[in-house]
Write an enzyme that holds these catalytic residues in place. Structure first.
Site, PDB file in Angstrom:
ATOM      1  N   CYS A 101       0.819  -1.215   0.000  1.00  0.00           N
ATOM      2  CA  CYS A 101       0.000   0.000   0.000  1.00  0.00           C
ATOM      3  C   CYS A 101       0.857   1.272   0.000  1.00  0.00           C
ATOM      4  O   CYS A 101       0.666   2.168  -0.828  1.00  0.00           O
ATOM      5  CB  CYS A 101      -0.930  -0.017   1.203  1.00  0.00           C
ATOM      6  SG  CYS A 101      -0.108  -0.527   2.733  1.00  0.00           S
ATOM      7  N   HIS A 156      -2.727   5.139   6.468  1.00  0.00           N
ATOM      8  CA  HIS A 156      -1.394   5.727   6.649  1.00  0.00           C
ATOM      9  C   HIS A 156      -1.436   7.217   6.270  1.00  0.00           C
ATOM     10  O   HIS A 156      -2.250   7.639   5.450  1.00  0.00           O
ATOM     11  CB  HIS A 156      -0.372   5.068   5.727  1.00  0.00           C
ATOM     12  CG  HIS A 156      -0.323   3.571   5.814  1.00  0.00           C
ATOM     13  ND1 HIS A 156      -0.137   2.896   6.986  1.00  0.00           N
ATOM     14  CD2 HIS A 156      -0.409   2.620   4.842  1.00  0.00           C
ATOM     15  CE1 HIS A 156      -0.101   1.588   6.744  1.00  0.00           C
ATOM     16  NE2 HIS A 156      -0.282   1.393   5.448  1.00  0.00           N
TER      17      HIS A 156
HETATM   18  N1  LIG Z   1      -3.810  -5.445   4.987  1.00  0.00           N
HETATM   19  C1  LIG Z   1      -3.284  -4.488   4.255  1.00  0.00           C
HETATM   20  O1  LIG Z   1      -3.491  -3.298   4.507  1.00  0.00           O
HETATM   21  C2  LIG Z   1      -2.440  -4.800   3.062  1.00  0.00           C
HETATM   22  C3  LIG Z   1      -2.206  -3.779   2.148  1.00  0.00           C
HETATM   23  C4  LIG Z   1      -1.457  -4.050   1.003  1.00  0.00           C
HETATM   24  C5  LIG Z   1      -0.910  -5.307   0.813  1.00  0.00           C
HETATM   25  N2  LIG Z   1      -1.141  -6.294   1.756  1.00  0.00           N
HETATM   26  C6  LIG Z   1      -0.556  -7.607   1.490  1.00  0.00           C
HETATM   27  O2  LIG Z   1      -1.599  -8.471   1.029  1.00  0.00           O
HETATM   28  C7  LIG Z   1      -1.330  -9.813   1.455  1.00  0.00           C
HETATM   29  C8  LIG Z   1      -2.517 -10.304   2.264  1.00  0.00           C
HETATM   30  O3  LIG Z   1      -2.658  -9.482   3.408  1.00  0.00           O
HETATM   31  P1  LIG Z   1      -4.046  -9.348   4.181  1.00  0.00           P
HETATM   32  O4  LIG Z   1      -3.911  -8.151   5.051  1.00  0.00           O
HETATM   33  O5  LIG Z   1      -5.183  -9.449   3.246  1.00  0.00           O
HETATM   34  O6  LIG Z   1      -3.985 -10.649   5.093  1.00  0.00           O
HETATM   35  P2  LIG Z   1      -5.190 -11.262   5.948  1.00  0.00           P
HETATM   36  O7  LIG Z   1      -4.553 -11.942   7.092  1.00  0.00           O
HETATM   37  O8  LIG Z   1      -6.264 -10.258   6.181  1.00  0.00           O
HETATM   38  O9  LIG Z   1      -5.796 -12.353   4.948  1.00  0.00           O
HETATM   39  C9  LIG Z   1      -5.105 -13.510   4.569  1.00  0.00           C
HETATM   40  C10 LIG Z   1      -6.106 -14.610   4.291  1.00  0.00           C
HETATM   41  O10 LIG Z   1      -5.396 -15.752   3.812  1.00  0.00           O
HETATM   42  C11 LIG Z   1      -5.865 -16.902   4.504  1.00  0.00           C
HETATM   43  N3  LIG Z   1      -4.775 -17.885   4.503  1.00  0.00           N
HETATM   44  C12 LIG Z   1      -3.768 -18.050   5.389  1.00  0.00           C
HETATM   45  N4  LIG Z   1      -2.974 -19.069   5.003  1.00  0.00           N
HETATM   46  C13 LIG Z   1      -3.487 -19.548   3.839  1.00  0.00           C
HETATM   47  C14 LIG Z   1      -3.107 -20.588   2.944  1.00  0.00           C
HETATM   48  N5  LIG Z   1      -2.037 -21.355   3.158  1.00  0.00           N
HETATM   49  N6  LIG Z   1      -3.869 -20.801   1.835  1.00  0.00           N
HETATM   50  C15 LIG Z   1      -4.981 -20.049   1.595  1.00  0.00           C
HETATM   51  N7  LIG Z   1      -5.378 -19.053   2.408  1.00  0.00           N
HETATM   52  C16 LIG Z   1      -4.639 -18.798   3.507  1.00  0.00           C
HETATM   53  C17 LIG Z   1      -6.272 -16.401   5.884  1.00  0.00           C
HETATM   54  O11 LIG Z   1      -7.204 -17.280   6.502  1.00  0.00           O
HETATM   55  C18 LIG Z   1      -6.888 -15.052   5.534  1.00  0.00           C
HETATM   56  O12 LIG Z   1      -8.253 -15.163   5.209  1.00  0.00           O
HETATM   57  C19 LIG Z   1       0.002  -9.760   2.195  1.00  0.00           C
HETATM   58  O13 LIG Z   1       1.047  -9.969   1.270  1.00  0.00           O
HETATM   59  C20 LIG Z   1       0.060  -8.315   2.676  1.00  0.00           C
HETATM   60  O14 LIG Z   1       1.367  -7.866   2.927  1.00  0.00           O
HETATM   61  C21 LIG Z   1      -1.911  -6.074   2.847  1.00  0.00           C
END
Ligand SMILES: NC(=O)c1ccc[n+]([C@@H]2O[C@H](COP(=O)([O-])OP(=O)(O)OC[C@H]3O[C@@H](n4cnc5c(N)ncnc54)[C@H](O)[C@@H]3O)[C@@H](O)[C@H]2O)c1
Length: 361
Positions: free
Chosen positions: A145, A225
């Site tokens: 992000c 942020h």
């Molecule tokens: N949250 C943010 O603000 C944000 C912003 C930009 C990028 N990201 C990136 O996006 C990615 C996901 O982040 P998020 O915040 O959505 O995470 P999150 O924890 O909200 O969601 C992850 C999901 O994946 C599932 N999961 C876990 N292990 C798994 C597996 N082996 N197979 C399938 N599903 C599985 C979890 O149950 C959960 O539903 C990361 O790389 C993070 O760095 C997050």
């Protein structure tokens, strides 16, 4: 568009990013959401079941757990991958890298998110900067992000010929709202232990020409942020020229404190009032009345909705890998139209027209 020619997309990991990506895919006329996979069996997957999104378990064990919890499950991850042209991996940091071996083994294109390293795909993506270099690639990474916001804003200045070097301080939300019972910080500020913080080098993984240094601090809130930037320009420029450069990007929304948008919470509330899903702010919201130009120096601040900003980028990354839309501006326009990007500017342009004055003074 008939179903044969649509890009079939799977989302692996239905969390903060995955559920937003899935909802955005469903809005694209040139894409079909073939299903989602996860390891959980909680309320989030029940909501997905109610929306009739085909649900898959990450492994056979997860399929069984989900079925025991009463969820309708269509199969396991391999089944989902077989049904897709492109997989968008939205699992937590580190898992996408492991999954990439499976996507490669099954011969599918894939996208990972910013928690993964650049080396997982060898390509890092921000639509307005490098859409063209992702065309038909086997994989790419949509950067985080903060990095997305940095590349968007600095690319706008670079494309206007104004960017020499940039130095930024990032105030980062401590955790996501739905997980704030599990972690986060209170009554303190936690500086990142190193300068530069990782977002500077990460931005250079998209555009190695960017001369920038970032510093970051974690703050005790969950909305988004806040960035402060100090830019040395290539020459003296007027405030109007700078605003024109930022406005050339459809994904930078200019806002003003005098309109009541003086803080992160009020901007987020406006997104809710606009009827956007999850009150998503897909744009960088940049304050024009705060922005200052002093000779060849530029100072500005903006808000990043960490949960939303990467969603339009992910949609464009799917189109780029799909290869049928060669022109970045065509993909960006389609994505923007589907998500309502542009409505913030439209509201304030109308207000400026009514009082006959410039919106930026
Ligand atoms: N949250 C943010 O603000 C944000 C912003 C930009 C990028 N990201 C990136 O996006 C990615 C996901 O982040 P998020 O915040 O959505 O995470 P999150 O924890 O909200 O969601 C992850 C999901 O994946 C599932 N999961 C876990 N292990 C798994 C597996 N082996 N197979 C399938 N599903 C599985 C979890 O149950 C959960 O539903 C990361 O790389 C993070 O760095 C997050």
């Amino acid at each position: 568009m008939d179903n044969q020619t649509k890009i079939r997309v799977a989302v692996n990991g239905y969390g903060v990013i995955g559920k937003r990506v899935a909802a955005a895919i469903a809005l694209q006329e040139d894409m079909t959401l073939v299903g989602i996979a996860d390891i959980g069996a909680d309320w989030r997957l029940r909501v997905a079941n109610r929306s009739n999104i085909p649900l898959f378990g990450a492994t056979t064990d997860h399929v069984q757990n989900m079925r025991r919890a009463g969820l309708a499950v269509a199969g396991n991850l391999d089944d989902l991958i077989e049904a897709a042209d492109i997989i968008v991996d939205c699992t937590p940091k580190g898992i996408g890298a492991k999954n990439s071996d499976t996507y490669r083994r099954l011969g599918r294109q894939f996208i990972v998110q910013g928690g993964e390293a650049h080396t997982v795909t060898g390509h890092s993506f921000v639509a307005e900067s490098n859409y063209g270099t992702a065309l038909c690639r086997p994989s790419t990474r949509v950067v985080s992000c903060n990095t997305t916001s940095i590349v968007r804003t600095l690319t706008a200045l670079k494309q206007a010929g104004l960017l020499l070097r940039a130095r930024g301080t990032l105030m980062r939300r401590a955790t996501d709202p739905w997980e704030s019972d599990k972690g986060g910080i209170m009554n303190t500020l936690v500086p990142e232990p190193e300068i530069p913080s990782h977002q500077g080098p990460d931005s250079q993984s998209v555009d190695p020409e960017l001369d920038l240094v970032t510093m970051a601090v974690k703050v005790p809130e969950t909305i988004g942020h806040l960035h402060y930037w100090s830019v040395k320009m290539t020459r003296m420029a007027s405030k109007d020229e700078v605003l024109q450069a930022f406005r050339a990007s459809s994904r930078i929304a200019t806002v003003r404190t005098v309109d009541g948008l003086g803080a992160l919470n009020s901007i987020k509330e406006m997104m809710a009032d606009l009827g956007r899903p999850h009150a998503n702010l897909y744009e960088v919201a940049l304050w024009t009345d705060m922005l200052r130009v002093q000779d060849d120096e530029l100072f500005y601040a903006y808000m990043v909705d960490n949960q939303a900003i990467v969603i339009p980028e992910t949609i464009d990354a799917i189109r780029a890998l799909g290869g049928k839309t060669a022109d970045a501006s065509v993909s960006i326009a389609k994505t923007n139209a589907s998500l309502g990007i542009g409505d913030i500017e439209a509201i304030f342009n109308n207000a400026a027209a009514m009082d006959g004055g410039s919106h930026d003074k």
